[in-house]
Enzyme design. Structure first.
Site, PDB file in Angstrom:
ATOM      1  N   HIS A  41       3.806 -33.926 -16.471  1.00  0.00           N
ATOM      2  CA  HIS A  41       2.355 -33.812 -16.292  1.00  0.00           C
ATOM      3  C   HIS A  41       1.930 -34.793 -15.210  1.00  0.00           C
ATOM      4  O   HIS A  41       2.478 -35.873 -15.093  1.00  0.00           O
ATOM      5  CB  HIS A  41       1.624 -34.149 -17.601  1.00  0.00           C
ATOM      6  CG  HIS A  41       0.222 -33.638 -17.640  1.00  0.00           C
ATOM      7  ND1 HIS A  41      -0.820 -34.315 -17.082  1.00  0.00           N
ATOM      8  CD2 HIS A  41      -0.281 -32.480 -18.115  1.00  0.00           C
ATOM      9  CE1 HIS A  41      -1.934 -33.621 -17.237  1.00  0.00           C
ATOM     10  NE2 HIS A  41      -1.641 -32.496 -17.871  1.00  0.00           N
TER      11      HIS A  41
ATOM     12  N   ASP B 227       1.672 -26.836 -22.772  1.00  0.00           N
ATOM     13  CA  ASP B 227       2.196 -25.466 -22.662  1.00  0.00           C
ATOM     14  C   ASP B 227       3.535 -25.270 -23.349  1.00  0.00           C
ATOM     15  O   ASP B 227       4.018 -24.135 -23.426  1.00  0.00           O
ATOM     16  CB  ASP B 227       2.344 -25.105 -21.168  1.00  0.00           C
ATOM     17  CG  ASP B 227       0.986 -25.055 -20.500  1.00  0.00           C
ATOM     18  OD1 ASP B 227       0.768 -25.791 -19.521  1.00  0.00           O
ATOM     19  OD2 ASP B 227       0.115 -24.318 -21.004  1.00  0.00           O
TER      20      ASP B 227
HETATM   21  C1  SDX Z   1      -1.071 -27.992 -17.192  1.00  0.00           C
HETATM   22  O1  SDX Z   1      -3.602 -31.375 -14.707  1.00  0.00           O
HETATM   23  C2  SDX Z   1      -3.805 -30.958 -15.885  1.00  0.00           C
HETATM   24  O2  SDX Z   1      -4.525 -31.567 -16.695  1.00  0.00           O
HETATM   25  C3  SDX Z   1      -3.129 -29.664 -16.238  1.00  0.00           C
HETATM   26  C4  SDX Z   1      -3.188 -29.225 -17.681  1.00  0.00           C
HETATM   27  C5  SDX Z   1      -4.593 -28.873 -18.106  1.00  0.00           C
HETATM   28  O3  SDX Z   1      -4.869 -28.924 -19.311  1.00  0.00           O
HETATM   29  O4  SDX Z   1      -5.377 -28.440 -17.216  1.00  0.00           O
HETATM   30  O5  SDX Z   1      -2.700 -30.251 -18.526  1.00  0.00           O
HETATM   31  C6  SDX Z   1      -2.361 -27.961 -17.923  1.00  0.00           C
HETATM   32  O6  SDX Z   1      -1.027 -27.517 -16.089  1.00  0.00           O
HETATM   33  C7  SDX Z   1       0.116 -28.677 -17.795  1.00  0.00           C
HETATM   34  C8  SDX Z   1       1.361 -28.694 -16.849  1.00  0.00           C
HETATM   35  C9  SDX Z   1       2.034 -27.329 -16.993  1.00  0.00           C
HETATM   36  N1  SDX Z   1       3.121 -27.185 -15.964  1.00  0.00           N
HETATM   37  C10 SDX Z   1       4.403 -27.168 -16.348  1.00  0.00           C
HETATM   38  O7  SDX Z   1       4.804 -27.374 -17.497  1.00  0.00           O
HETATM   39  C11 SDX Z   1       5.371 -26.837 -15.220  1.00  0.00           C
HETATM   40  C12 SDX Z   1       6.585 -27.782 -15.290  1.00  0.00           C
HETATM   41  N2  SDX Z   1       6.141 -29.113 -14.911  1.00  0.00           N
HETATM   42  C13 SDX Z   1       6.249 -29.496 -13.558  1.00  0.00           C
HETATM   43  O8  SDX Z   1       6.138 -28.483 -12.617  1.00  0.00           O
HETATM   44  C14 SDX Z   1       5.572 -30.816 -13.253  1.00  0.00           C
HETATM   45  O9  SDX Z   1       5.882 -31.694 -14.237  1.00  0.00           O
HETATM   46  C15 SDX Z   1       4.080 -30.831 -13.035  1.00  0.00           C
HETATM   47  C16 SDX Z   1       3.635 -29.774 -12.074  1.00  0.00           C
HETATM   48  C17 SDX Z   1       3.363 -30.643 -14.316  1.00  0.00           C
HETATM   49  C18 SDX Z   1       3.767 -32.166 -12.436  1.00  0.00           C
HETATM   50  O10 SDX Z   1       4.396 -32.144 -11.182  1.00  0.00           O
HETATM   51  P1  SDX Z   1       4.632 -33.466 -10.348  1.00  0.00           P
HETATM   52  O11 SDX Z   1       3.360 -34.260 -10.320  1.00  0.00           O
HETATM   53  O12 SDX Z   1       5.276 -33.166  -9.055  1.00  0.00           O
HETATM   54  O13 SDX Z   1       5.642 -34.194 -11.284  1.00  0.00           O
HETATM   55  P2  SDX Z   1       5.990 -35.665 -11.053  1.00  0.00           P
HETATM   56  O14 SDX Z   1       5.548 -36.132  -9.709  1.00  0.00           O
HETATM   57  O15 SDX Z   1       5.489 -36.447 -12.219  1.00  0.00           O
HETATM   58  O16 SDX Z   1       7.584 -35.570 -11.005  1.00  0.00           O
HETATM   59  C19 SDX Z   1       8.300 -36.765 -10.983  1.00  0.00           C
HETATM   60  C20 SDX Z   1       9.752 -36.354 -10.980  1.00  0.00           C
HETATM   61  C21 SDX Z   1      10.169 -35.502  -9.777  1.00  0.00           C
HETATM   62  O17 SDX Z   1      11.543 -35.768  -9.564  1.00  0.00           O
HETATM   63  P3  SDX Z   1      11.938 -36.920  -8.452  1.00  0.00           P
HETATM   64  O18 SDX Z   1      11.338 -36.451  -7.136  1.00  0.00           O
HETATM   65  O19 SDX Z   1      11.322 -38.219  -8.947  1.00  0.00           O
HETATM   66  O20 SDX Z   1      13.444 -36.946  -8.464  1.00  0.00           O
HETATM   67  O21 SDX Z   1      10.055 -35.548 -12.140  1.00  0.00           O
HETATM   68  C22 SDX Z   1      10.553 -34.286 -11.711  1.00  0.00           C
HETATM   69  C23 SDX Z   1      10.085 -34.091 -10.292  1.00  0.00           C
HETATM   70  O22 SDX Z   1      10.969 -33.230  -9.592  1.00  0.00           O
HETATM   71  N3  SDX Z   1       9.994 -33.272 -12.604  1.00  0.00           N
HETATM   72  C24 SDX Z   1      10.714 -32.401 -13.288  1.00  0.00           C
HETATM   73  C25 SDX Z   1       9.777 -31.678 -14.066  1.00  0.00           C
HETATM   74  N4  SDX Z   1       8.548 -32.131 -13.794  1.00  0.00           N
HETATM   75  C26 SDX Z   1       8.676 -33.112 -12.889  1.00  0.00           C
HETATM   76  N5  SDX Z   1      12.025 -32.156 -13.355  1.00  0.00           N
HETATM   77  C27 SDX Z   1      12.428 -31.183 -14.194  1.00  0.00           C
HETATM   78  N6  SDX Z   1      11.597 -30.441 -14.976  1.00  0.00           N
HETATM   79  C28 SDX Z   1      10.260 -30.664 -14.925  1.00  0.00           C
HETATM   80  N7  SDX Z   1       9.428 -29.940 -15.673  1.00  0.00           N
END
Ligand code: SDX
Length: 392
Positions: free
Chosen positions: A270, A327
């Site tokens: 998140h 989710d």
């Molecule tokens: C919602 O914003 C809100 O409030 C949204 C929401 C709402 O109520 O409106 O809460 C609803 O959208 C919830 C999120 C739903 N999305 C997902 O579940 C999709 C899977 N999650 C990811 O795509 C991701 O975690 C995000 C999009 C939610 C956040 O993306 P970020 O900001 O790019 O994640 P981050 O910067 O915190 O990531 C840090 C690291 C990265 O790796 P490095 O570059 O440090 O090596 O963590 C990795 C990312 O690649 N990473 C993941 C991951 N999420 C982040 N790796 C594997 N699986 C994942 N799900």
């Protein structure tokens, strides 16, 4: 002077908007609507009461609530010619595509007599949107399976009325377990608002131009559709089905850590929560309860629990503070309620309409609020002179 300011709300990130609607502390896993902790609202309130709270800033007393409920109940029908709109869709159109287009088309039915600067018009638009979203959402589903639309029944409460429009068939009365409506009402509460997430920021930006509320909410619906945002609940189910069984979870976790593999654990991570999403905790408990009460034994729940357990003890996820979000478990409950996978994000949109329109109104009521105009850091070519084509 771009109409945007940044200030530090105190937890290390900068904010570009002030709002009194929802408070999140991502490090502590805190979520409050108008100061009320989500855990208390989940246990004691209803979606319609939460919608009133988000819109008006206070919990309603008995007469305020019955007036609000009466307004909503008497604005649930679609304009009859709105139904023809659906005939233009191919039968297998994604319900989110139909929802976004149908909500945008409300501008064609109600825009003429709407003045966004008039508080009464803004209030009526909020009532219309909260009231009609379930009717339009159910129509999207019925159209996609070739069933006749069902009219909203005013003698039913908000969520039960929606379930009837979704599942009732002319030939037999619909038997609905009270668990269904209660579970869906709780999911709607948990999805009702969430500060400046991508779709809400979209609604505010579009609304800041003076665009009508129906167009602004339709923009929010399209932003929500993305798998990184609201589309994640549909993506989680597909991911759990792809993993298939608990013994395949280890491999899935391995793939999620492999930068060359674009496999992500949907429902994890998140932008703001670097601790457990408080909604995920509530939904996880509800998941077990709903499936037990409905006698549903869904093997995907075993996969989900094994996946959560494996990820929460894996350094990659622990170091990056990746926890299950709202989710991760919601899709399993929607599935148990008979909601088809492609309708999961539509459920999210029905609930978030309350938050979106509350933010749209708040922005209009904020003195000095101006058109949003984010700026950028230019990293393109330096100044250079034009060269005619024969010199290139
Ligand atoms: C919602 O914003 C809100 O409030 C949204 C929401 C709402 O109520 O409106 O809460 C609803 O959208 C919830 C999120 C739903 N999305 C997902 O579940 C999709 C899977 N999650 C990811 O795509 C991701 O975690 C995000 C999009 C939610 C956040 O993306 P970020 O900001 O790019 O994640 P981050 O910067 O915190 O990531 C840090 C690291 C990265 O790796 P490095 O570059 O440090 O090596 O963590 C990795 C990312 O690649 N990473 C993941 C991951 N999420 C982040 N790796 C594997 N699986 C994942 N799900």
């Amino acid at each position: 002077d771009t109409g945007h300011f940044t200030y530090d709300p105190g937890y290390g990130s900068t904010a570009s908007t002030k709002s009194a609607i929802t408070y999140i502390d991502g490090d502590e896993g805190v979520l409050m609507y108008r100061g009320y902790p989500i855990e208390q609202l989940a246990q004691q309130s209803s979606f319609l009461e939460v919608a009133y709270l988000l819109l008006h800033g206070e919990l309603p007393n008995k007469s305020q609530f019955s007036g609000f409920e009466n307004d909503i109940t008497h604005h649930t029908m679609m304009h009859e010619s709105h139904k023809n709109f659906f005939q233009g869709f191919h039968h297998d159109a994604h319900p989110m595509a139909m929802l976004a287009a149908s909500v945008a088309s409300l501008s064609a039915f109600y825009h003429d007599d709407l003045n966004v600067d008039n508080p009464e018009d803004r209030k009526l638009a909020a009532i219309r949107l909260i009231a009609k979203m379930p009717t339009i959402a159910a129509a999207c589903y019925r159209y996609s399976i070739g069933w006749p639309f069902r009219y909203p029944r005013n003698n039913l409460e908000y969520v039960t009325r929606f379930l009837h429009m979704m599942f009732e068939v002319p030939s037999e009365p619909l038997e609905l377990s009270p668990t269904c409506a209660k579970a869906l009402d709780l999911l709607f509460i948990l999805h009702a608002d969430h500060e400046q997430n991508a779709s809400t920021s979209t609604v505010r930006l579009v609304g800041s131009t003076g665009a009508n509320p129906y167009a602004s909410i339709a923009a929010g619906i399209t932003a929500l559709w993305g798998p990184a945002h609201g589309g994640a609940n549909e993506a989680v189910l597909k991911m759990l089905e792809e993993i298939g069984s608990p013994d395949k979870v280890e491999n899935a976790v391995k793939r999620a850590k492999d930068k060359n593999d674009n496999f992500r654990l949907m429902g994890f991570g998140h932008r703001v929560y670097k601790n457990f999403d408080p909604r995920a905790k509530i939904i996880r408990e509800m998941c077990h309860k709903v499936l037990a009460e409905m006698g549903v034994n869904d093997p995907l729940l075993d996969v989900a629990m094994k996946l959560e357990e494996a990820a929460l003890k894996d350094d990659y996820f622990v170091e990056r503070k990746l926890y299950p979000n709202v989710d991760f478990y919601s899709g399993i409950i929607y599935k148990a309620l008979g909601i088809p996978t492609e309708m999961f994000t539509v459920m999210f949109a029905i609930a978030r309409t309350a938050g979106w329109i509350a933010h749209w109104i708040e922005q209009h009521e904020t003195p000095g609020s101006r058109i949003g105009r984010p700026r950028q850091l230019y990293v393109g070519a330096p100044k250079r002179d034009y060269a005619s084509i024969d010199k290139r």
